[in-house]
Enzyme design. Structure first.
Site, PDB file in Angstrom:
ATOM      1  N   ASP A   1     -18.071 -19.769 -30.050  1.00 34.28           N
ATOM      2  CA  ASP A   1     -19.404 -18.761 -29.894  1.00 34.28           C
ATOM      3  C   ASP A   1     -20.083 -18.075 -31.347  1.00 34.28           C
ATOM      4  O   ASP A   1     -19.960 -17.361 -31.459  1.00 34.28           O
ATOM      5  CB  ASP A   1     -18.758 -18.466 -29.218  1.00 34.28           C
ATOM      6  CG  ASP A   1     -19.607 -17.675 -27.771  1.00 34.28           C
ATOM      7  OD1 ASP A   1     -21.148 -18.144 -28.220  1.00 34.28           O
ATOM      8  OD2 ASP A   1     -19.527 -16.597 -27.034  1.00 34.28           O
TER       9      ASP A   1
ATOM     10  N   GLU B   1     -17.959 -19.287 -17.568  1.00 26.74           N
ATOM     11  CA  GLU B   1     -18.599 -17.749 -17.914  1.00 26.74           C
ATOM     12  C   GLU B   1     -19.362 -17.451 -16.426  1.00 26.74           C
ATOM     13  O   GLU B   1     -19.749 -16.663 -16.482  1.00 26.74           O
ATOM     14  CB  GLU B   1     -19.336 -16.739 -18.814  1.00 26.74           C
ATOM     15  CG  GLU B   1     -18.980 -17.405 -20.493  1.00 26.74           C
ATOM     16  CD  GLU B   1     -19.156 -17.060 -21.629  1.00 26.74           C
ATOM     17  OE1 GLU B   1     -20.751 -16.708 -21.537  1.00 26.74           O
ATOM     18  OE2 GLU B   1     -18.672 -16.392 -22.271  1.00 26.74           O
TER      19      GLU B   1
ATOM     20  N   GLU C   1     -25.712 -11.687 -32.103  1.00 21.08           N
ATOM     21  CA  GLU C   1     -24.751 -11.191 -31.506  1.00 21.08           C
ATOM     22  C   GLU C   1     -23.433 -11.034 -32.362  1.00 21.08           C
ATOM     23  O   GLU C   1     -23.069  -9.732 -33.147  1.00 21.08           O
ATOM     24  CB  GLU C   1     -24.474 -11.770 -30.764  1.00 21.08           C
ATOM     25  CG  GLU C   1     -23.114 -11.513 -29.436  1.00 21.08           C
ATOM     26  CD  GLU C   1     -22.971 -12.162 -28.365  1.00 21.08           C
ATOM     27  OE1 GLU C   1     -23.301 -13.609 -28.494  1.00 21.08           O
ATOM     28  OE2 GLU C   1     -21.743 -12.205 -28.118  1.00 21.08           O
TER      29      GLU C   1
HETATM   30  C1  GCV Z   1     -26.038 -15.913 -22.369  1.00 19.00           C
HETATM   31  C2  GCV Z   1     -21.238 -15.583 -25.794  1.00 19.00           C
HETATM   32  C3  GCV Z   1     -22.255 -14.485 -25.203  1.00 19.00           C
HETATM   33  C4  GCV Z   1     -22.914 -14.531 -23.935  1.00 19.00           C
HETATM   34  C5  GCV Z   1     -23.596 -15.643 -23.508  1.00 19.00           C
HETATM   35  C6  GCV Z   1     -22.803 -16.472 -23.732  1.00 19.00           C
HETATM   36  C7  GCV Z   1     -23.547 -18.282 -23.740  1.00 19.00           C
HETATM   37  O1  GCV Z   1     -20.484 -15.738 -24.802  1.00 19.00           O
HETATM   38  O2  GCV Z   1     -21.553 -13.571 -25.792  1.00 19.00           O
HETATM   39  O3  GCV Z   1     -23.843 -12.363 -23.529  1.00 19.00           O
HETATM   40  O4  GCV Z   1     -24.076 -15.575 -22.322  1.00 19.00           O
HETATM   41  O5  GCV Z   1     -22.344 -17.099 -25.105  1.00 19.00           O
HETATM   42  O6  GCV Z   1     -23.811 -18.751 -25.334  1.00 19.00           O
HETATM   43  O7  GCV Z   1     -24.182 -18.791 -22.593  1.00 19.00           O
END
Ligand code: GCV
Length: 714
Positions: free
Chosen positions: A388, A309, A416
């Site tokens: 995720d 990411e 989340e």
């Molecule tokens: C901290 C998901 C979340 C991101 C998070 C990522 C991760 O994609 O949406 O906000 O980033 O996981 O665990 O690194």
């Protein structure tokens, strides 16, 4: 009505005055309210031992005694008061098993954090080899309450299953333009930083450390794994801020860890490269880490999200993730530190038209070939599922694929994808299922054994310590800590499961209820417990029912991930698709005709998941693309299951709201807690109805198949 922290005290019981000199914190006491210390505080306690953690124990006991009229003594002779005429009721003793030989026969060493609890002739004793054990023994007494003071109690020893029981904060130093102060935080601001500066609120931070210790957590990574420009400086010129946090958490036996950027040698060190095999880079990490330990001698180590990411990583230099992790492990090794290297690595710029790429495969494809190549102090931190943190995923195949690597299992306490602390969603049962899953089949070890320390670990070829449990925290500066007051239970459960992963999540909830709520002395004493169980026990499954069906996942609003949006991610680069068309839905991850992901599991799971007939219903659409008329093990068709579960999920939320109203109406909950919970339940119901209506309408329109019961679908 006041929406402040409240005292969480029930009606009808007069509480003693606050002891002089204690400043009440303007936050909810969560699972360690003063009342939870009543049994200890009303007794004569002697604490034997010295050192900072023993001081913590002593001060806890003293505070309790000041409130409830007991006596707390430090040192002296066991069994006698200062004047020799008052016998002890409770003895907390460190390192002197000989002194309590009558109570506790010599046995297995208790280790760094273990303790033995026993009672004889009306005296209760907690004995520990090391100070941390005494602290955890104290919290066990708190959990037991009066039951700890039965006149006789056979010695029972407690040791944590996992050596490292860690919480990851996703806190930013600067307010991030999109993610705010805390990435995926639903509980106000950070406990550590505000608007780019340290908060310096040691009382609140200490209270947080105390709560974490109270459920068994012993490590906190203080900043976001997405390390932005300002946060990177915590490693060097802003290290003093981390040291301040470490100072506050240390009295509760919590070590701090830090998320670092793989590009630090360039961004902070001025080097032209961050290549893990470059000598200058190695020297930079060694020197920087030396400085970290000079400042924080008990520093825990680094957490790294690399090549994921948008975060930098070893791929830029043609190196692999073992090269990257070992670079940092080597720098940390002289000081006993560890690197937590995250396995959450995938291509987030996928072409949605490309059906051959499967995000679920990514972690295994990157990491399984590297098994055995990681240094001993490198821990591979694996999200529990291959995608995720969805409400339902299979357990990650990485866990079975890397028997020669130390693995930590990562769970997301911050909600989340499970209602963002506006919805009640008690996740203890989900984590318990994950920890109990047996990656090598029914006769092999469970995930909890893989994460555990020797004694617990028994997986094939595994001679080393497991990596423990890592929980992404759901706490912030919200007066209830977690936004939704009932979400406190998730943080509590994560800590408890890391300590004892075979605990029953319902029993953990019981503990949490008992500690957190003081029932009214009037009315039905059991109503509170029964009602909270009714609202919370099944809340994860309820959430699953009204959201994405049968393990397919996502269908959330892109970006913030709250509320339904069936096609929100369908044509995006993120790799999270459901492939619904007029005939059917689901992702074909079979070896025979799909992405081959099912083949990443050892048998029997590979065969079970490969087969449409064998695949468990709740994961069917994760592994298979099936027609709407496909008949599930439950006897229902996929389409009818979607309708039924969505209607049922909404009804369950409605019912939870009624149960809560009955409970609050009986005067069993503090008004401030009640106000907050009611407001959240209203939102949960609104949102669940929205999920239900959108999902049902979407699938009716796609499939053309009417609901067998003729209920309204828009
Ligand atoms: C901290 C998901 C979340 C991101 C998070 C990522 C991760 O994609 O949406 O906000 O980033 O996981 O665990 O690194």
């Amino acid at each position: 009505m006041n929406d402040g922290p409240g005292s969480s005290r029930g009606a009808g019981r007069a509480e003693p005055e606050q002891p002089e000199g204690q400043r009440p914190l303007d936050v909810h006491p969560a699972w360690l309210p003063p009342e939870a210390f009543r049994a200890i505080g009303s007794r004569r306690t002697r604490v034997l031992g010295d050192g900072p953690l023993v001081e913590t124990v002593l001060s806890e006991v003293r505070e309790a005694c000041a409130r409830y009229g007991g006596v707390a003594r430090h040192g002296g002779v066991m069994g006698h008061g200062a004047t020799g005429d008052e016998p002890d009721d409770l003895i907390l003793v460190l390192s002197t098993v000989d002194a309590v030989r009558d109570f506790v026969p010599a046995g297995q060493p208790l280790g760094e954090e273990g303790f033995t609890l026993a009672a004889r002739s009306g005296v209760t004793v907690v004995v520990a080899d090391r100070p941390a054990g005494l602290l955890y023994g104290l919290f066990e007494l708190v959990r037991l309450g009066e039951a700890a003071f039965r006149p006789e109690r056979a010695p029972e020893s407690h040791r944590p299953a996992m050596r490292r029981r860690m919480v990851d904060q996703w806190d930013n130093v600067d307010v991030h333009p999109v993610m705010g102060q805390v990435e995926r935080g639903y509980a106000g601001g950070s406990l550590f930083w505000r608007d780019g500066k340290p908060r310096r609120d040691p009382d609140r931070l200490r209270a947080y450390g105390r709560l974490l210790a109270g459920c068994g957590v012993n490590a906190v990574s203080v900043n976001n794994v997405n390390v932005h420009a300002t946060e990177a400086h915590l490693l060097t010129d802003r290290l003093a801020e981390v040291a301040e946090i470490a100072d506050v958490l240390r009295p509760y036996h919590i070590r701090v860890h830090l998320s670092v950027s793989f590009a630090s040698p360039i961004t902070l060190g001025g080097l032209p490269t961050a290549d893990p095999l470059d000598e200058r880079v190695r020297a930079w990490w060694a020197g920087t880490t030396r400085q970290v330990y000079a400042t924080i001698p008990d520093f825990g180590g680094y957490v790294v999200k690399a090549d994921s990411e948008g975060q930098p990583g070893p791929f830029a230099y043609g190196r692999n993730h073992a090269d990257g992790a070992n670079l940092l492990a080597a720098a940390l090794a002289p000081y006993g530190g560890v690197v937590h290297w995250r396995a959450f690595v995938y291509n987030h710029r996928q072409d949605w038209r490309d059906r051959s790429t499967d995000r679920a495969r990514a972690a295994y494809d990157h990491f399984a070939p590297l098994d055995g190549q990681f240094h001993d102090n490198a821990i591979l931190q694996v999200k529990y599922g291959p995608m995720d943190f969805q409400a339902r995923e299979p357990v990650s195949p990485v866990i079975a694929a890397m028997p020669a690597t130390r693995l930590a299992v990562e769970v997301q306490v911050t909600q989340e994808y499970t209602g963002q602390q506006r919805h009640v969603c008690y996740l203890g049962p989900q984590w318990s299922e994950v920890l109990g899953f047996r990656p090598w089949g029914p006769d092999g070890p469970a995930v909890r054994d893989v994460a555990a320390s020797p004694g617990g670990a028994a997986s094939p070829g595994r001679a080393h310590d497991g990596g423990g449990l890592v929980a992404v925290s759901n706490a912030g500066d919200d007066p209830f800590w977690t936004g939704h007051p009932l979400a406190q239970a998730n943080l509590y459960a994560a800590g408890r499961l890391a300590w004892a992963p075979d605990l029953d999540p319902t029993a953990i909830l019981d503990e949490w209820i008992e500690l957190t709520f003081t029932p009214s002395s009037t009315g039905d004493p059991d109503l509170l417990r029964r009602s909270l169980h009714e609202v919370m026990d099944g809340s994860w499954r309820t959430y699953e029912r009204y959201t994405a069906p049968l393990g397919v996942g996502f269908m959330v609003r892109p970006g913030h991930h709250y509320g339904p949006d069936v096609d929100g991610y369908e044509y995006t680069p993120w790799g999270t698709y459901h492939f619904a068309d007029r005939d059917g839905i689901g992702v074909d991850r079979t070896v025979a005709t799909g992405t081959g992901f099912a083949g990443q599991y050892p048998p029997p799971w590979s065969q079970l998941y490969e087969s449409r007939q064998g695949c468990p219903d709740e994961l069917l659409l994760f592994f298979h693309h099936v027609p709407y008329g496909h008949v599930l093990h439950s006897g229902s068709t996929v389409i009818q299951h979607i309708y039924d579960t969505h209607f049922a999920g909404v009804e369950e939320v409605r019912r939870a709201r009624q149960v809560w109203e009955r409970l609050a109406g009986a005067g069993l909950v503090d008004p401030a807690v009640d106000t907050r919970v009611r407001e959240r339940l209203d939102e949960q119901l609104r949102c669940a109805e929205e999920w239900c209506d959108q999902l049902n309408a979407y699938f009716l329109r796609k499939s053309g198949v009417p609901d067998a019961h003729g209920r309204p679908i828009y």
